[in-house]
Design an enzyme around this catalytic site. Structure first.
Site, PDB file in Angstrom:
ATOM      1  N   ASN A  58     -24.076  22.692   5.288  1.00 35.77           N
ATOM      2  CA  ASN A  58     -24.897  22.244   6.282  1.00 35.77           C
ATOM      3  C   ASN A  58     -26.367  22.312   5.917  1.00 35.77           C
ATOM      4  OD1 ASN A  58     -24.516  25.126   6.855  1.00 35.77           O
ATOM      5  ND2 ASN A  58     -25.008  25.152   8.867  1.00 35.77           N
ATOM      6  N   ILE A  59     -26.997  21.103   6.263  1.00 34.42           N
ATOM      7  CA  ILE A  59     -28.380  21.064   5.888  1.00 34.42           C
ATOM      8  C   ILE A  59     -29.380  20.644   7.212  1.00 34.42           C
ATOM      9  CG2 ILE A  59     -30.109  19.756   4.358  1.00 34.42           C
ATOM     10  CD1 ILE A  59     -28.013  20.927   2.916  1.00 34.42           C
ATOM     11  N   GLU A  60     -30.020  21.636   7.619  1.00 29.62           N
ATOM     12  CA  GLU A  60     -30.746  21.454   8.660  1.00 29.62           C
ATOM     13  C   GLU A  60     -32.112  20.901   8.757  1.00 29.62           C
ATOM     14  OE1 GLU A  60     -30.654  25.301  10.840  1.00 29.62           O
ATOM     15  OE2 GLU A  60     -28.337  24.863  11.299  1.00 29.62           O
ATOM     16  N   CYS A  69     -24.008  18.328   8.939  1.00 28.34           N
ATOM     17  CA  CYS A  69     -22.985  19.198   9.151  1.00 28.34           C
ATOM     18  C   CYS A  69     -22.397  19.268   7.845  1.00 28.34           C
ATOM     19  CB  CYS A  69     -21.992  18.855   9.997  1.00 28.34           C
ATOM     20  SG  CYS A  69     -22.167  18.963  11.834  1.00 28.34           S
ATOM     21  N   GLU A  71     -19.371  19.315   6.564  1.00 31.64           N
ATOM     22  CA  GLU A  71     -17.901  18.390   6.508  1.00 31.64           C
ATOM     23  C   GLU A  71     -18.694  16.960   6.094  1.00 31.64           C
ATOM     24  OE1 GLU A  71     -18.658  20.428   8.954  1.00 31.64           O
ATOM     25  OE2 GLU A  71     -17.010  21.115  10.023  1.00 31.64           O
ATOM     26  N   CYS A 102     -16.900  20.375  14.520  1.00 31.74           N
ATOM     27  CA  CYS A 102     -17.432  19.937  15.766  1.00 31.74           C
ATOM     28  C   CYS A 102     -16.860  18.537  16.122  1.00 31.74           C
ATOM     29  CB  CYS A 102     -19.202  19.749  15.529  1.00 31.74           C
ATOM     30  SG  CYS A 102     -19.609  18.317  14.579  1.00 31.74           S
ATOM     31  N   CYS A 105     -17.940  15.522  13.611  1.00 33.84           N
ATOM     32  CA  CYS A 105     -17.140  15.610  12.347  1.00 33.84           C
ATOM     33  C   CYS A 105     -15.867  15.143  12.497  1.00 33.84           C
ATOM     34  CB  CYS A 105     -17.330  16.975  11.729  1.00 33.84           C
ATOM     35  SG  CYS A 105     -19.001  17.542  11.074  1.00 33.84           S
TER      36      CYS A 105
HETATM   37  N1  THU Z   1     -22.252  22.883  11.695  1.00 27.96           N
HETATM   38  C1  THU Z   1     -21.471  22.252  10.758  1.00 27.96           C
HETATM   39  O1  THU Z   1     -21.953  22.422   9.391  1.00 27.96           O
HETATM   40  N2  THU Z   1     -20.122  21.796  10.697  1.00 27.96           N
HETATM   41  C2  THU Z   1     -19.395  21.810  11.899  1.00 27.96           C
HETATM   42  O2  THU Z   1     -18.413  21.272  12.169  1.00 27.96           O
HETATM   43  C3  THU Z   1     -20.121  22.679  13.125  1.00 27.96           C
HETATM   44  C4  THU Z   1     -21.603  22.810  13.083  1.00 27.96           C
HETATM   45  C5  THU Z   1     -23.522  23.400  11.532  1.00 27.96           C
HETATM   46  C6  THU Z   1     -24.593  22.515  12.024  1.00 27.96           C
HETATM   47  C7  THU Z   1     -25.780  23.352  12.299  1.00 27.96           C
HETATM   48  O3  THU Z   1     -26.559  23.356  11.118  1.00 27.96           O
HETATM   49  C8  THU Z   1     -25.196  24.823  12.364  1.00 27.96           C
HETATM   50  O4  THU Z   1     -23.710  24.466  11.994  1.00 27.96           O
HETATM   51  C9  THU Z   1     -25.260  25.145  13.947  1.00 27.96           C
HETATM   52  O5  THU Z   1     -24.405  24.309  14.602  1.00 27.96           O
END
Ligand code: THU
Length: 168
Positions: A58-60, A69, A71, A102, A105
């Protein structure tokens, strides 16, 4: 379908050795997460039909809705490299039981890897096996577009031109 099989061949999925290799890659990919806001690190590793593995984390972003996300990062890497046939994906978190993808995804997985088996895992060795189809019943899929787009009776050439091929 969720299965916590630990020994021998994994039900409905791949041999345990291959599954372990994929979960290991997802756990390692987790280390590359850029998540200064949530501090929640997620790793993903997918396996193509040809045996190639693509990973993502995940890259925010300070503009929160732009967070990517793990995935979707892995799926984009595979698609950008020309791969379309994805058989499995492992998703790693430190949550117990392992966290599930989520809703967003799930929709993207249904579009780009509808037949994939999923292995939700964590560093404690817990692995939950499921599928994209199990996680998103009654999904909105490309085939819905074939039943006509409201207001154009299927006669809008722009819709026709941009519509992707439906999954077989
Ligand atoms: N996140 C994912 O990478 N995949 C998911 O299916 C659920 C959430 C990440 C997004 C965000 O960077 C962090 O988790 C918290 O929600």
């Amino acid at each position: 379908m969720t299965d916590r099989t630990r020994g021998g061949r994994v039900s409905g999925g791949m041999p345990q050795k291959q599954r372990d290799a994929l979960t290991k890659r997802a756990l390692a990919a987790r280390d590359q997460a850029y998540a200064p806001y949530s501090r929640y690190h997620v790793g993903a590793a997918l396996l193509t039909a040809g045996g190639d593995v693509f990973t993502g984390a995940n890259i925010e972003n300070a503009a929160y809705p732009l967070c990517l996300c793990a995935e979707r990062v892995a799926l984009a890497a595979a698609y950008a490299a020309g791969h379309r046939d994805i058989g499995a994906m492992a998703v790693a978190t430190t949550t117990s039981p392992p966290a599930s993808p989520c809703g967003g995804c799930r929709q993207v997985l249904m579009e780009l890897a509808p037949d994939a088996v999923l292995y939700l895992c964590n560093p404690d060795g817990e692995v939950d096996e499921t599928t994209v189809r199990a996680l998103l019943p009654r999904a909105f899929t490309p085939s819905a577009l074939d039943n006509g787009t409201a207001g154009n009776s299927g006669k809008n050439p722009r819709v026709k031109a941009t519509r992707p091929r439906a999954h077989s």
